[in-house]
Write a protein that holds these residues in place. Structure first.
Motif, PDB file in Angstrom:
ATOM      1  N   UNK A 109      13.280 147.005  35.080  1.00  0.00           N
ATOM      2  CA  UNK A 109      13.378 147.091  36.536  1.00  0.00           C
ATOM      3  C   UNK A 109      14.746 147.588  36.976  1.00  0.00           C
ATOM      4  N   UNK A 110      15.782 147.171  36.261  1.00  0.00           N
ATOM      5  CA  UNK A 110      17.152 147.554  36.603  1.00  0.00           C
ATOM      6  C   UNK A 110      17.517 148.954  36.134  1.00  0.00           C
ATOM      7  N   UNK A 206      15.922 148.976  44.990  1.00  0.00           N
ATOM      8  CA  UNK A 206      17.173 149.345  44.315  1.00  0.00           C
ATOM      9  C   UNK A 206      16.994 149.417  42.803  1.00  0.00           C
ATOM     10  N   UNK A 207      17.626 150.404  42.199  1.00  0.00           N
ATOM     11  CA  UNK A 207      17.660 150.527  40.734  1.00  0.00           C
ATOM     12  C   UNK A 207      19.127 150.726  40.366  1.00  0.00           C
ATOM     13  N   UNK A 208      19.893 149.644  40.274  1.00  0.00           N
ATOM     14  CA  UNK A 208      21.350 149.771  40.205  1.00  0.00           C
ATOM     15  C   UNK A 208      21.881 150.464  38.961  1.00  0.00           C
ATOM     16  N   UNK A 209      21.095 150.488  37.886  1.00  0.00           N
ATOM     17  CA  UNK A 209      21.587 151.089  36.644  1.00  0.00           C
ATOM     18  C   UNK A 209      20.715 152.269  36.215  1.00  0.00           C
ATOM     19  N   UNK A 210      20.195 152.985  37.195  1.00  0.00           N
ATOM     20  CA  UNK A 210      19.286 154.092  36.905  1.00  0.00           C
ATOM     21  C   UNK A 210      19.922 155.154  36.017  1.00  0.00           C
ATOM     22  N   UNK A 211      21.225 155.345  36.149  1.00  0.00           N
ATOM     23  CA  UNK A 211      21.899 156.402  35.388  1.00  0.00           C
ATOM     24  C   UNK A 211      22.753 155.850  34.245  1.00  0.00           C
ATOM     25  N   UNK A 212      22.627 154.558  33.983  1.00  0.00           N
ATOM     26  CA  UNK A 212      23.434 153.955  32.924  1.00  0.00           C
ATOM     27  C   UNK A 212      22.909 154.378  31.553  1.00  0.00           C
ATOM     28  N   UNK A 213      23.803 154.889  30.723  1.00  0.00           N
ATOM     29  CA  UNK A 213      23.472 155.192  29.336  1.00  0.00           C
ATOM     30  C   UNK A 213      23.822 153.979  28.480  1.00  0.00           C
ATOM     31  N   UNK A 214      22.836 153.429  27.827  1.00  0.00           N
ATOM     32  CA  UNK A 214      23.043 152.205  27.058  1.00  0.00           C
ATOM     33  C   UNK A 214      23.917 152.484  25.849  1.00  0.00           C
ATOM     34  N   UNK A 215      24.998 151.742  25.770  1.00  0.00           N
ATOM     35  CA  UNK A 215      25.985 151.964  24.711  1.00  0.00           C
ATOM     36  C   UNK A 215      25.861 150.901  23.630  1.00  0.00           C
ATOM     37  N   UNK A 216      26.257 151.252  22.440  1.00  0.00           N
ATOM     38  CA  UNK A 216      26.291 150.300  21.332  1.00  0.00           C
ATOM     39  C   UNK A 216      27.739 150.069  20.905  1.00  0.00           C
ATOM     40  N   UNK A 217      28.103 148.841  20.507  1.00  0.00           N
ATOM     41  CA  UNK A 217      27.261 147.651  20.521  1.00  0.00           C
ATOM     42  C   UNK A 217      27.107 147.086  21.931  1.00  0.00           C
ATOM     43  N   UNK A 218      26.053 146.321  22.137  1.00  0.00           N
ATOM     44  CA  UNK A 218      25.867 145.678  23.428  1.00  0.00           C
ATOM     45  C   UNK A 218      26.870 144.535  23.583  1.00  0.00           C
ATOM     46  N   UNK A 309      20.547 139.231  31.534  1.00  0.00           N
ATOM     47  CA  UNK A 309      20.216 140.655  31.463  1.00  0.00           C
ATOM     48  C   UNK A 309      21.060 141.444  32.449  1.00  0.00           C
ATOM     49  N   UNK A 310      21.155 140.952  33.686  1.00  0.00           N
ATOM     50  CA  UNK A 310      21.981 141.625  34.692  1.00  0.00           C
ATOM     51  C   UNK A 310      23.433 141.703  34.242  1.00  0.00           C
ATOM     52  N   UNK A 311      23.935 140.622  33.675  1.00  0.00           N
ATOM     53  CA  UNK A 311      25.332 140.595  33.230  1.00  0.00           C
ATOM     54  C   UNK A 311      25.567 141.557  32.071  1.00  0.00           C
ATOM     55  N   UNK A 312      24.619 141.658  31.164  1.00  0.00           N
ATOM     56  CA  UNK A 312      24.737 142.620  30.060  1.00  0.00           C
ATOM     57  C   UNK A 312      24.933 144.039  30.581  1.00  0.00           C
ATOM     58  N   UNK A 313      24.097 144.420  31.553  1.00  0.00           N
ATOM     59  CA  UNK A 313      24.172 145.780  32.080  1.00  0.00           C
ATOM     60  C   UNK A 313      25.420 145.972  32.927  1.00  0.00           C
ATOM     61  N   UNK A 314      25.812 144.942  33.680  1.00  0.00           N
ATOM     62  CA  UNK A 314      27.033 145.029  34.485  1.00  0.00           C
ATOM     63  C   UNK A 314      28.257 145.233  33.600  1.00  0.00           C
ATOM     64  N   UNK A 323      31.830 143.745  42.321  1.00  0.00           N
ATOM     65  CA  UNK A 323      30.697 144.674  42.177  1.00  0.00           C
ATOM     66  C   UNK A 323      29.475 143.950  41.655  1.00  0.00           C
ATOM     67  N   UNK A 324      29.695 142.994  40.730  1.00  0.00           N
ATOM     68  CA  UNK A 324      28.585 142.186  40.220  1.00  0.00           C
ATOM     69  C   UNK A 324      27.970 141.373  41.342  1.00  0.00           C
ATOM     70  N   UNK A 325      28.799 140.753  42.177  1.00  0.00           N
ATOM     71  CA  UNK A 325      28.298 139.938  43.285  1.00  0.00           C
ATOM     72  C   UNK A 325      27.474 140.762  44.257  1.00  0.00           C
ATOM     73  N   UNK A 326      27.803 142.031  44.422  1.00  0.00           N
ATOM     74  CA  UNK A 326      27.059 142.892  45.339  1.00  0.00           C
ATOM     75  C   UNK A 326      25.629 143.165  44.856  1.00  0.00           C
ATOM     76  N   UNK A 327      25.367 142.935  43.563  1.00  0.00           N
ATOM     77  CA  UNK A 327      24.046 143.207  43.016  1.00  0.00           C
ATOM     78  C   UNK A 327      23.095 142.035  43.173  1.00  0.00           C
ATOM     79  N   UNK A 328      23.609 140.873  43.503  1.00  0.00           N
ATOM     80  CA  UNK A 328      22.781 139.665  43.582  1.00  0.00           C
ATOM     81  C   UNK A 328      22.052 139.632  44.927  1.00  0.00           C
TER      82      UNK A 328
END
Length: 328
Positions: A109-110, A206-218, A309-314, A323-328
């Motif tokens: 969803x995010x 809202x899709x706050x991480x639509x353009x986020x490229x998942x990086x390793x390591x998480x 999950x939200x915190x991982x992506x943030x 910025x994290x608080x703005x997503x809640x």
């Protein structure tokens, strides 16, 4: 290009109880999850051929408790690629174990910004069980996925005839086919032999991480469970180990004990990003000054596992507390 007039769907199989097998038909608790391949699941419900032309891919075949960040990364990448590459694809259905289904749904969803439906579906009884719920759940998930009503709804979960939003859904019971609910708000709709019944989709999802490229390591994010006198060494040990984020499953409305507050106050190094959820299973966590001063951001109505999950992506996106608080 296919000559079929039916809509085309992609089915991504990840395992779980819906793909589970037991030694006999009355075994509901003792079985092996993630044994049956996605193609076999599809063939076991021949009525699906009336709804859609379905392509199957096996992402994993595991108990969902054994999913890893690598599985998540592969799943997100495949959903993004499939939707971007094929404008005629009607949507994506994902078969999934129920234990962590809500976390995967929330992750998608995010991250997935496409009006076409992405649905997750599972089962509470293995495929070999008498009155297994997986076949009907899968049929109804495809029924929803090909319906115009599902477009723009975001990531959905279909279980036991109910259609839930990924934002709200959670598993509330260890047994029974009605183990999924959306506390406080209820499901978005339902599906039966009369059709798909959904309220109109929001136009501003809202899709706050639509353009986020998942990086390793998480990032490493731990969940701490509030209780009477939690172990005194736990918080300092996690902070010393360099954990990147913490989610506190507070008592009541996200309350931290004096011990937990003191452990954060006594820490001399930088504090990680932290969210404050609750262990009640329902209801919000609001801003409180004494916790804000310690750097804790209220998680609102997010469950601890969804807050993680939200915190991982943030963290992956490099967001700060504000910025994290703005997503809640």
């Amino acid at each position: 290009m296919s000559g079929s007039s039916l809509p085309r769907l992609l089915l991504l199989a990840t395992g779980g109880t819906i793909a589970g097998r037991a030694s006999d038909v009355i075994s509901l608790n003792h079985y092996s999850a993630g044994v049956i391949a996605g193609e076999e699941l599809l063939q076991s419900v021949p009525q699906l051929k009336q709804l859609a032309e379905i392509e199957v891919e096996q992402i994993a075949n595991v108990d969902s408790a054994d999913l890893t960040f690598a599985h998540w990364q592969r799943l997100v990448t495949r959903v993004r690629e499939a939707l971007a590459a094929d404008p005629d694809l009607c949507g994506v259905v994902i078969t999934h174990g129920t234990n962590t289904l809500e976390e995967t749904a929330w992750l998608l969803q995010l991250l997935i910004n496409d009006p076409r439906p992405v649905l997750l579906v599972g089962a509470m009884r293995p495929a070999t069980a008498l009155s297994a719920d997986g076949p009907l759940n899968l049929f109804q998930a495809v029924q929803v996925a090909v319906s115009p009503e599902a477009c723009g709804q975001g990531v959905l979960v279909v279980m036991d005839g109910w259609i839930h939003s990924a934002c709200e859904v959670t598993k509330v019971a260890t047994q029974g086919v009605g183990a999924f609910e959306s506390p406080d708000v209820g499901p978005l709709g339902w599906v039966d032999d009369a059709g798909v019944h959904l309220t109109p989709a929001r136009s501003d999802r809202p899709v706050p991480f639509a353009h986020l490229q998942l990086a390793e390591p998480w990032p490493q994010v731990a969940i701490l469970h509030g209780c009477v006198e939690p172990p005194s060494a736990l918080i300092p040990a996690l902070l010393s180990a360099g954990v990147h984020g913490l989610v506190f499953t507070g008592t009541g409305a996200g309350q931290l004990s004096a011990h937990e507050r003191r452990a954060l106050e006594d820490w001399t190094g930088p504090l990680p990003l932290m969210l404050r959820a609750n262990r009640c299973g329902s209801g919000p966590v609001h801003h409180r000054g004494q916790f804000a001063r310690l750097g804790l951001v209220p998680a609102g109505r997010l469950s601890p596992q969804k807050a993680r999950v939200l915190l991982l992506l943030a963290l992956m996106a490099g967001l700060d507390r504000a910025q994290l608080a703005d997503l809640i």
